[in-house]
Motif scaffolding. Structure first.
Motif, PDB file in Angstrom:
ATOM      1  N   PHE A 241     -14.487   1.427  -5.546  1.00 12.96           N
ATOM      2  CA  PHE A 241     -14.102   0.555  -4.276  1.00 12.96           C
ATOM      3  C   PHE A 241     -12.949  -0.187  -4.939  1.00 12.96           C
ATOM      4  O   PHE A 241     -12.576  -0.484  -5.909  1.00 12.96           O
ATOM      5  CB  PHE A 241     -15.308  -0.573  -4.330  1.00 12.96           C
ATOM      6  N   SER A 242     -11.806   0.222  -3.792  1.00  6.12           N
ATOM      7  CA  SER A 242     -10.489  -0.467  -4.079  1.00  6.12           C
ATOM      8  C   SER A 242     -10.160  -1.533  -3.064  1.00  6.12           C
ATOM      9  O   SER A 242     -10.074  -0.610  -1.738  1.00  6.12           O
ATOM     10  CB  SER A 242      -9.392   0.369  -4.255  1.00  6.12           C
ATOM     11  N   MET A 243      -9.643  -2.507  -2.971  1.00  8.59           N
ATOM     12  CA  MET A 243      -9.267  -3.398  -2.078  1.00  8.59           C
ATOM     13  C   MET A 243      -7.811  -3.721  -2.504  1.00  8.59           C
ATOM     14  O   MET A 243      -7.518  -4.441  -3.555  1.00  8.59           O
ATOM     15  CB  MET A 243     -10.198  -4.436  -2.015  1.00  8.59           C
ATOM     16  N   HIS A 244      -6.770  -3.710  -1.583  1.00  8.88           N
ATOM     17  CA  HIS A 244      -5.478  -3.596  -2.189  1.00  8.88           C
ATOM     18  C   HIS A 244      -4.364  -3.535  -0.991  1.00  8.88           C
ATOM     19  O   HIS A 244      -4.748  -3.491   0.182  1.00  8.88           O
ATOM     20  CB  HIS A 244      -5.317  -2.533  -2.851  1.00  8.88           C
ATOM     21  N   GLY A 245      -3.054  -4.180  -1.327  1.00  8.51           N
ATOM     22  CA  GLY A 245      -2.004  -4.051  -0.199  1.00  8.51           C
ATOM     23  C   GLY A 245      -1.839  -2.716   0.191  1.00  8.51           C
ATOM     24  O   GLY A 245      -1.545  -1.687  -0.479  1.00  8.51           O
ATOM     25  N   ALA A 246      -1.894  -2.698   1.470  1.00  7.05           N
ATOM     26  CA  ALA A 246      -1.734  -1.155   2.112  1.00  7.05           C
ATOM     27  C   ALA A 246      -0.451  -0.589   2.026  1.00  7.05           C
ATOM     28  O   ALA A 246      -0.236   0.612   1.836  1.00  7.05           O
ATOM     29  CB  ALA A 246      -2.044  -1.499   3.806  1.00  7.05           C
ATOM     30  N   ASN A 247       0.599  -1.622   1.837  1.00  3.90           N
ATOM     31  CA  ASN A 247       2.080  -1.183   1.860  1.00  3.90           C
ATOM     32  C   ASN A 247       2.599  -1.227   0.415  1.00  3.90           C
ATOM     33  O   ASN A 247       3.795  -1.262   0.226  1.00  3.90           O
ATOM     34  CB  ASN A 247       2.919  -2.134   2.519  1.00  3.90           C
ATOM     35  N   ASN A 248       1.504  -1.468  -0.525  1.00  6.76           N
ATOM     36  CA  ASN A 248       1.942  -1.558  -1.895  1.00  6.76           C
ATOM     37  C   ASN A 248       2.106  -0.432  -2.688  1.00  6.76           C
ATOM     38  O   ASN A 248       1.408   0.499  -2.309  1.00  6.76           O
ATOM     39  CB  ASN A 248       1.248  -2.750  -2.653  1.00  6.76           C
ATOM     40  N   PHE A 249       2.556  -0.437  -3.864  1.00  7.82           N
ATOM     41  CA  PHE A 249       2.474   0.548  -4.942  1.00  7.82           C
ATOM     42  C   PHE A 249       1.059   0.637  -5.288  1.00  7.82           C
ATOM     43  O   PHE A 249       0.338  -0.336  -5.364  1.00  7.82           O
ATOM     44  CB  PHE A 249       3.104   0.285  -6.194  1.00  7.82           C
ATOM     45  N   PRO A 250       0.657   2.108  -5.381  1.00 13.84           N
ATOM     46  CA  PRO A 250       1.443   3.366  -5.434  1.00 13.84           C
ATOM     47  C   PRO A 250       1.487   3.715  -3.868  1.00 13.84           C
ATOM     48  O   PRO A 250       0.637   3.539  -2.972  1.00 13.84           O
ATOM     49  CB  PRO A 250       0.664   4.227  -6.168  1.00 13.84           C
ATOM     50  N   TYR A 251       2.569   4.246  -3.663  1.00 16.75           N
ATOM     51  CA  TYR A 251       2.947   4.609  -2.147  1.00 16.75           C
ATOM     52  C   TYR A 251       2.303   5.878  -1.623  1.00 16.75           C
ATOM     53  O   TYR A 251       2.250   6.103  -0.392  1.00 16.75           O
ATOM     54  CB  TYR A 251       4.482   4.784  -1.991  1.00 16.75           C
ATOM     55  N   ARG A 252       1.854   6.733  -2.784  1.00 21.84           N
ATOM     56  CA  ARG A 252       1.059   7.818  -2.337  1.00 21.84           C
ATOM     57  C   ARG A 252      -0.248   7.448  -2.865  1.00 21.84           C
ATOM     58  O   ARG A 252      -0.631   7.216  -4.043  1.00 21.84           O
ATOM     59  CB  ARG A 252       1.495   9.270  -3.119  1.00 21.84           C
ATOM     60  N   LYS A 253      -1.196   7.196  -1.957  1.00 21.46           N
ATOM     61  CA  LYS A 253      -2.510   6.570  -2.319  1.00 21.46           C
ATOM     62  C   LYS A 253      -3.558   8.161  -2.628  1.00 21.46           C
ATOM     63  O   LYS A 253      -3.292   9.133  -1.875  1.00 21.46           O
ATOM     64  CB  LYS A 253      -3.214   5.813  -1.281  1.00 21.46           C
ATOM     65  N   GLU A 254      -4.523   7.777  -3.404  1.00 26.12           N
ATOM     66  CA  GLU A 254      -5.569   8.584  -3.586  1.00 26.12           C
ATOM     67  C   GLU A 254      -6.635   8.162  -2.912  1.00 26.12           C
ATOM     68  O   GLU A 254      -6.509   6.947  -2.007  1.00 26.12           O
ATOM     69  CB  GLU A 254      -5.820   8.849  -4.993  1.00 26.12           C
ATOM     70  N   LYS A 255      -7.676   8.896  -2.509  1.00 20.57           N
ATOM     71  CA  LYS A 255      -8.780   8.619  -1.900  1.00 20.57           C
ATOM     72  C   LYS A 255     -10.094   7.909  -2.608  1.00 20.57           C
ATOM     73  O   LYS A 255     -10.682   8.597  -3.189  1.00 20.57           O
ATOM     74  CB  LYS A 255      -9.412   9.586  -0.798  1.00 20.57           C
ATOM     75  N   SER A 256     -10.265   6.727  -2.594  1.00 16.73           N
ATOM     76  CA  SER A 256     -11.350   6.024  -3.161  1.00 16.73           C
ATOM     77  C   SER A 256     -12.548   6.355  -2.234  1.00 16.73           C
ATOM     78  O   SER A 256     -12.545   6.741  -1.245  1.00 16.73           O
ATOM     79  CB  SER A 256     -11.355   4.401  -3.517  1.00 16.73           C
ATOM     80  N   ASP A 257     -13.851   6.165  -3.009  1.00 16.62           N
ATOM     81  CA  ASP A 257     -15.082   6.253  -2.008  1.00 16.62           C
ATOM     82  C   ASP A 257     -14.945   5.203  -1.228  1.00 16.62           C
ATOM     83  O   ASP A 257     -15.218   5.357   0.197  1.00 16.62           O
ATOM     84  CB  ASP A 257     -16.410   6.179  -3.053  1.00 16.62           C
ATOM     85  N   LEU A 258     -14.315   3.797  -1.377  1.00 13.30           N
ATOM     86  CA  LEU A 258     -14.168   3.174  -0.178  1.00 13.30           C
ATOM     87  C   LEU A 258     -12.851   2.369  -0.436  1.00 13.30           C
ATOM     88  O   LEU A 258     -12.619   1.722  -1.619  1.00 13.30           O
ATOM     89  CB  LEU A 258     -15.054   1.891  -0.140  1.00 13.30           C
ATOM     90  N   ASP A 259     -11.851   2.572   0.388  1.00 16.28           N
ATOM     91  CA  ASP A 259     -10.787   1.878   0.288  1.00 16.28           C
ATOM     92  C   ASP A 259     -10.604   0.801   1.448  1.00 16.28           C
ATOM     93  O   ASP A 259     -10.967   0.975   2.635  1.00 16.28           O
ATOM     94  CB  ASP A 259      -9.446   2.825   0.562  1.00 16.28           C
ATOM     95  N   VAL A 260     -10.292  -0.476   1.012  1.00 15.15           N
ATOM     96  CA  VAL A 260      -9.927  -1.521   2.021  1.00 15.15           C
ATOM     97  C   VAL A 260      -8.484  -2.005   1.814  1.00 15.15           C
ATOM     98  O   VAL A 260      -8.001  -2.849   1.154  1.00 15.15           O
ATOM     99  CB  VAL A 260     -10.659  -2.708   1.913  1.00 15.15           C
ATOM    100  N   PRO A 261      -7.540  -1.230   2.699  1.00 14.21           N
ATOM    101  CA  PRO A 261      -6.080  -1.703   2.760  1.00 14.21           C
ATOM    102  C   PRO A 261      -5.970  -2.858   3.441  1.00 14.21           C
ATOM    103  O   PRO A 261      -6.367  -3.306   4.537  1.00 14.21           O
ATOM    104  CB  PRO A 261      -5.397  -0.530   3.114  1.00 14.21           C
TER     105      PRO A 261
END
Length: 300
Positions: free
Chosen positions: A177-197
C-alpha cells in the motif's frame, strides 16, 4: 522496551552534496537521548548478514555487482550515490537492522530503524538513494522462516514505493500500500496492490481523511500478522521535494493513527524512517522524533 536500530555507519561519509540528508541519522538518536525519551539501552547496532537472505529479494547478478563494486556507471548514477564498499556495508546493516527490528516487534509490539525505508530499490536495480530494499528483505525473511503468513507494507513516504511494488508484484502473501504524490518521483511508477496518488498541495485534512478511511479497511480485509510502516516526513509542507502541505501536527496525527491501528489489532509493526528533505534540519528531526515519542507513549 522500545528497540531502535542505529549504527554510526548510517551517517556514512559522502561527497558534500549528499551529506545534508544523512545528518538526521545522527541527530535523531541524539535528540531522543538528550530529551530523555530513550536511553542508550534502547539502541542496538545491527551486524552484516548472509547474502542468502539478500537473494530472497534481490537478483543475484545485481547483488554481485554491488558486492564486487562493478555496478555500471549508469546504474550508479541512478542510485544517486558513488558506489563504495562502505556504502554497500551501510545498506546491508540497514537491512539487518530492519530484520532484527522484526524480532523485537514480536516481543514488544513495535521496533524502529533510524534509517531504512529504502523502497526505491527493486529486485535488480538501485534508485533514489536506495540500493537494497530493507523492508522487502525483512518481509521475505519473515515469510521464509515461517514467522509471518500475511504481511502488509504501509508506505506513507511522499514518493511511491516503486521498488517494493515490483518486488512483490507476484507475491500474494505481501500486500503493498503506497500513498504518495501523484506527480512526484519516481516518474515511472510501478503498480502496488493499492496505490493512492495525491495531487500537489494536498493538505493535512484531506490526507488524513483518506488514510482514516483506507487503512482500517485494509487491515480488516488482509488480516496481516505483521506490518511494515515507512514513515517518511517528506510529506511536510516545508519539504523541498514533497509538494504536499502537511504540517508537523498533521504528520504526527498520521503516525499516531497508523500505530494505534497496529496496536488495536495486536499486529507487530516495524517502522523505518524514509525520506525528509526540509531545508531546516530541525524540521526533519522534530517530525521524525515525534514518531518515536508517540510509540513510546502508546506502547510503553
Amino acid at each position: 522496551m522500545l528497540k531502535i536500530a542505529f549504527d554510526p555507519i548510517y551517517a556514512h561519509p559522502l561527497p558534500p552534496r549528499h551529506r545534508f540528508p544523512m545528518l538526521k541519522y545522527e541527530l535523531i538518536p541524539e535528540q531522543l537521548l538528550h530529551e530523555g525519551t530513550i536511553t542508550k539501552d534502547n539502541l542496538f547496532s545491527p551486524d552484516p548478514f548472509d547474502e542468502e537472505t539478500i537473494l530472497l529479494t534481490h537478483a543475484r547478478d545485481y547483488w554481485e555487482q554491488l558486492r564486487d563494486l562493478t555496478l555500471p556507471p549508469k546504474e550508479q548514477r541512478r542510485t544517486g550515490f558513488p558506489l563504495s564498499a562502505r556504502l554497500v556495508e551501510r545498506e546491508i546493516r540497514i537491512a539487518k537492522g530492519t530484520i532484527d527490528g522484526c524480532h523485537y516487534a514480536f516481543e514488544n509490539g513495535i521496533a524502529f530503524n533510524v534509517a531504512g525505508g529504502t523502497h526505491h530499490a527493486g529486485s535488480n536495480w538501485g534508485e533514489g538513494f536506495c540500493l537494497l530494499n530493507d523492508q522487502a528483505i525483512a518481509a521475505n525473511y519473515l515469510l521464509k522462516h515461517g514467522l509471518a503468513k500475511s504481511v502488509l507494507i504501509v508506505d506513507l513516504d511522499v514518493h511511491q514505493g516503486n521498488g517494493t511494488a515490483e518486488i512483490f508484484q507476484n507475491e500474494d502473501r505481501v500486500f503493498t500500500f503506497s500513498m504518495h504524490g501523484a506527480n512526484n518521483f519516481p516518474y515511472r511508477k510501478e503498480k502496488s496492490d493499492l496505490d493512492v496518488p495525491l495531487k500537489d498541495a494536498t493538505v493535512g485534512e484531506e490526507y488524513l481523511g483518506v488514510l482514516y478511511n483506507v487503512l482500517p479497511e485494509l487491515i480488516r480485509q488482509q488480516k496481516p500478522d505483521f506490518i511494515f510502516y515507512l514513515s517518511g516526513v517528506d510529506v511536510l509542507e516545508s519539504d523541498k521535494l514533497g509538494r504536499l502541505k502537511l504540517t508537523k501536527e498533521d504528520c504526527k496525527a498520521r503516525d499516531l493513527f497508523v500505530l494505534e491501528q497496529c496496536k488495536l489489532n495486536n499486529i507487530p509493526v516495524q517502522v523505518s524512517m524514509g525520506g525528509g528533505y526540509s531545508p531546516d534540519i530541525r524540521d526533519i528531526v522534530e517530525a521524525h522524533c515525534n514518531t518515536y515519542r508517540l510509540a513510546n507513549d502508546l506502547y510503553f
